[in-house]
Design an enzyme around this catalytic site. Structure first.
Site, mmCIF file in Angstrom:
data_model
loop_
_atom_site.group_PDB
_atom_site.id
_atom_site.type_symbol
_atom_site.label_atom_id
_atom_site.label_comp_id
_atom_site.label_asym_id
_atom_site.label_seq_id
_atom_site.Cartn_x
_atom_site.Cartn_y
_atom_site.Cartn_z
ATOM 1 N N ASP A 73 -8.371 3.564 1.076
ATOM 2 C CA ASP A 73 -7.414 4.013 2.091
ATOM 3 C C ASP A 73 -8.181 4.496 3.326
ATOM 4 O O ASP A 73 -8.929 5.468 3.248
ATOM 5 C CB ASP A 73 -6.583 5.151 1.481
ATOM 6 C CG ASP A 73 -5.520 5.666 2.433
ATOM 7 O OD1 ASP A 73 -5.477 5.207 3.581
ATOM 8 O OD2 ASP A 73 -4.741 6.537 1.996
ATOM 9 N N CYS B 109 0.868 -1.182 0.000
ATOM 10 C CA CYS B 109 0.000 0.000 0.000
ATOM 11 C C CYS B 109 0.903 1.230 0.000
ATOM 12 O O CYS B 109 2.063 1.145 -0.410
ATOM 13 C CB CYS B 109 -0.978 -0.027 1.172
ATOM 14 S SG CYS B 109 -0.189 -0.040 2.798
ATOM 15 N N CYS C 115 -1.385 0.793 7.431
ATOM 16 C CA CYS C 115 -2.828 0.541 7.559
ATOM 17 C C CYS C 115 -3.257 -0.709 6.789
ATOM 18 O O CYS C 115 -3.505 -1.758 7.375
ATOM 19 C CB CYS C 115 -3.642 1.742 7.075
ATOM 20 S SG CYS C 115 -3.346 3.248 8.025
ATOM 21 N N ARG C 116 -3.340 -0.604 5.465
ATOM 22 C CA ARG C 116 -3.941 -1.695 4.687
ATOM 23 C C ARG C 116 -3.039 -2.907 4.525
ATOM 24 O O ARG C 116 -3.480 -4.048 4.743
ATOM 25 C CB ARG C 116 -4.355 -1.173 3.302
ATOM 26 C CG ARG C 116 -5.524 -0.220 3.362
ATOM 27 C CD ARG C 116 -5.676 0.532 2.058
ATOM 28 N NE ARG C 116 -4.571 1.457 1.844
ATOM 29 C CZ ARG C 116 -4.379 2.182 0.752
ATOM 30 N NH1 ARG C 116 -5.230 2.066 -0.253
ATOM 31 N NH2 ARG C 116 -3.367 3.010 0.662
ATOM 32 N N SER C 117 -1.789 -2.703 4.117
ATOM 33 C CA SER C 117 -0.960 -3.890 3.820
ATOM 34 C C SER C 117 -0.586 -4.702 5.072
ATOM 35 O O SER C 117 -0.520 -5.930 4.974
ATOM 36 C CB SER C 117 0.259 -3.526 2.969
ATOM 37 O OG SER C 117 1.108 -2.620 3.610
ATOM 38 N N ASN D 108 2.323 1.421 4.406
ATOM 39 C CA ASN D 108 2.634 0.157 5.094
ATOM 40 C C ASN D 108 2.317 0.240 6.595
ATOM 41 O O ASN D 108 2.979 -0.405 7.416
ATOM 42 C CB ASN D 108 4.089 -0.272 4.867
ATOM 43 C CG ASN D 108 4.404 -1.716 5.282
ATOM 44 O OD1 ASN D 108 5.517 -2.036 5.656
ATOM 45 N ND2 ASN D 108 3.429 -2.598 5.259
HETATM 46 P P1 4NP Z 1 -1.776 2.785 4.078
HETATM 47 O O1 4NP Z 1 -2.427 4.120 4.653
HETATM 48 O O2 4NP Z 1 -1.222 3.111 2.700
HETATM 49 O O3 4NP Z 1 -2.915 1.836 4.013
HETATM 50 O O4 4NP Z 1 -0.697 2.374 5.063
HETATM 51 C C1 4NP Z 1 -1.766 5.351 4.662
HETATM 52 C C2 4NP Z 1 -0.835 5.599 5.641
HETATM 53 C C3 4NP Z 1 -0.205 6.818 5.677
HETATM 54 C C4 4NP Z 1 -0.487 7.781 4.721
HETATM 55 C C5 4NP Z 1 -1.411 7.519 3.744
HETATM 56 C C6 4NP Z 1 -2.047 6.299 3.707
HETATM 57 N N1 4NP Z 1 0.155 9.026 4.780
HETATM 58 O O5 4NP Z 1 -0.183 9.901 3.980
HETATM 59 O O6 4NP Z 1 1.030 9.233 5.636
#
Ligand code: 4NP
Length: 157
Positions: free
Chosen positions: A126, A11, A16-18, A14
């Protein structure tokens, strides 16, 4: 003999989703007795070294899985040969993964939900700017994907 599947979920951050996808697949594979390597990474580097977002940790715990020891890392060139499959959680990250693929890449790079019946072409949303209901939706999506992956990999044995 077929190579043991090695799956990398990717993602943006790294956190939240992954990591949730990693936890869901580890759990589904263990229940099914499937021997598989599982990891996760982000295309971005802002959260490298950090544990998963607190809301992701709470969501996994609600489903009986402790992900507090995971640490974020960024995708690297070696991932494209170390893993048999690299699954992007959304279209933006799929595009980034394809752009960064080295010439010697051997991994199959795909959109995760393309492997899930009825969800082809869809992204796992997201949840970063959302609330706990959004994280629960992420869990449902990655759990459905994990079940689909286990079924597909088990039928190839
Ligand atoms: P992820 O979520 O891609 O599912 O881990 C996010 C985590 C952090 C950010 C965006 C999405 N960020 O902008 O910091």
């Amino acid at each position: 003999m077929r190579r043991r599947p090695a799956v990398l979920f990717v993602c943006l951050g790294n956190i939240c989703r992954s990591p949730l996808a990693e936890a869901a697949l580890r759990s589904a594979a263990s229940r099914a007795g499937l021997d598989i390597a599982v990891d996760s990474a982000g295309t971005g580097n802002w959260h490298v070294g950090n544990p998963p977002d607190r809301r992701a940790q709470a969501t996994a715990l609600r489903h009986g899985i402790d992900i507090s020891r995971l640490r974020a890392r960024q995708v690297e060139s070696a991932d494209y040969t170390r893993f048999s499959h690299i699954f992007a959680l959304d279209h933006d990250n799929l595009r980034t993964l394809r752009m960064r693929a080295p010439p010697n890449a051997t991994a199959e790079v795909a959109l995760l939900l393309d492997w899930v019946a009825g969800r082809v072409g869809m992204s796992v949303a997201d949840p970063y700017h959302g609330g706990s209901a959004d994280f629960e939706k992420t869990w449902q999506d990655v759990s459905a994907a994990a079940e689909a992956l286990v079924a597909r990999f088990s039928s190839r044995a």
